[in-house]
Every structure is written in C-alpha cells, then in structure tokens.
Design a protein around this motif. Structure first.
Motif, PDB file in Angstrom:
ATOM      1  N   GLY A  15    -134.019  -1.929 -48.397  1.00 45.40           N
ATOM      2  CA  GLY A  15    -134.960  -1.435 -47.403  1.00 45.40           C
ATOM      3  C   GLY A  15    -134.265  -0.714 -46.258  1.00 45.40           C
ATOM      4  N   ALA A  16    -133.020  -0.275 -46.494  1.00 52.71           N
ATOM      5  CA  ALA A  16    -132.247   0.429 -45.472  1.00 52.71           C
ATOM      6  C   ALA A  16    -131.139   1.219 -46.148  1.00 52.71           C
ATOM      7  CB  ALA A  16    -131.631  -0.556 -44.485  1.00 52.71           C
ATOM      8  N   ALA A  17    -130.731   2.303 -45.511  1.00 57.29           N
ATOM      9  CA  ALA A  17    -129.633   3.108 -46.034  1.00 57.29           C
ATOM     10  C   ALA A  17    -128.300   2.704 -45.417  1.00 57.29           C
ATOM     11  CB  ALA A  17    -129.890   4.586 -45.780  1.00 57.29           C
ATOM     12  N   GLU A  18    -128.354   1.969 -44.315  1.00 57.66           N
ATOM     13  CA  GLU A  18    -127.137   1.557 -43.624  1.00 57.66           C
ATOM     14  C   GLU A  18    -127.311   0.200 -42.972  1.00 57.66           C
ATOM     15  OE1 GLU A  18    -125.081   3.830 -40.429  1.00 57.66           O
ATOM     16  OE2 GLU A  18    -125.131   5.430 -41.928  1.00 57.66           O
ATOM     17  N   LEU A  19    -126.239  -0.573 -42.976  1.00 57.93           N
ATOM     18  CA  LEU A  19    -126.215  -1.881 -42.318  1.00 57.93           C
ATOM     19  C   LEU A  19    -124.887  -2.017 -41.582  1.00 57.93           C
ATOM     20  CD1 LEU A  19    -127.272  -4.068 -45.390  1.00 57.93           C
ATOM     21  CD2 LEU A  19    -128.756  -3.400 -43.501  1.00 57.93           C
ATOM     22  N   ARG A  20    -124.839  -2.897 -40.637  1.00 55.40           N
ATOM     23  CA  ARG A  20    -123.589  -3.286 -39.973  1.00 55.40           C
ATOM     24  C   ARG A  20    -123.380  -4.760 -40.274  1.00 55.40           C
ATOM     25  NH1 ARG A  20    -120.258   0.579 -37.668  1.00 55.40           N
ATOM     26  NH2 ARG A  20    -121.540   2.284 -36.983  1.00 55.40           N
TER      27      ARG A  20
END
Length: 77
Positions: A15-20
């Motif tokens: 549900g996201a293209a990027e995470l930290r």
C-alpha cells in the motif's frame, strides 16, 4: 533510517511505494516488512537489494543510510 523502495506487486501489497525502517540486519528487515499490510504474502518471492547489491544473507547489515529495493519477479525483457 533506511529508505525502502517497493516496486510493482510489492508496492501494491504494502500500500506504499516507499517506507523508512530502522533495522540492523537483512533478517530484521524481512521480519519488519513481513508485517506491513499484505507484503508478507509476496515478500518470499522478492529480491532485496541493499545499496544496489542483492542481499540474501539474513545476517548482512543494513546501514541506516541504505537504500533498499524490494523487487518482485516480473515478466518481460
């Protein structure tokens, strides 16, 4: 914190293209990502690249400054 970039089916599942993430090793990264939305359903088929190099050893460190790419299998060429 490492930047995790997700592509194609992995991004859709998360549900996201990027995470930290703040993890110390590839194994800890896999465990963390496995708990993100439905990413656990595709993660075992994905390649992980840490700073452009394939990461297959769970003991391999993940530096806080790393860029991690999560690449599901894809067709084409």
């Amino acid at each position: 914190m490492a930047q995790v970039r997700l592509f194609a089916g992995a991004a859709e599942a998360a549900g996201a293209a990027e995470l930290r993430v703040d993890v110390a090793t590839v194994g800890a990264l896999r465990a963390h990502l496995g708990g993100v939305a439905r990413l656990g359903t595709v993660l075992d088929r994905c390649a992980l690249l840490v700073d452009g190099r394939r990461a297959s050893d769970d003991a391999e460190p993940v530096p806080a400054s790393a860029t991690v790419d999560v690449l599901p299998p894809f067709a084409g060429g």
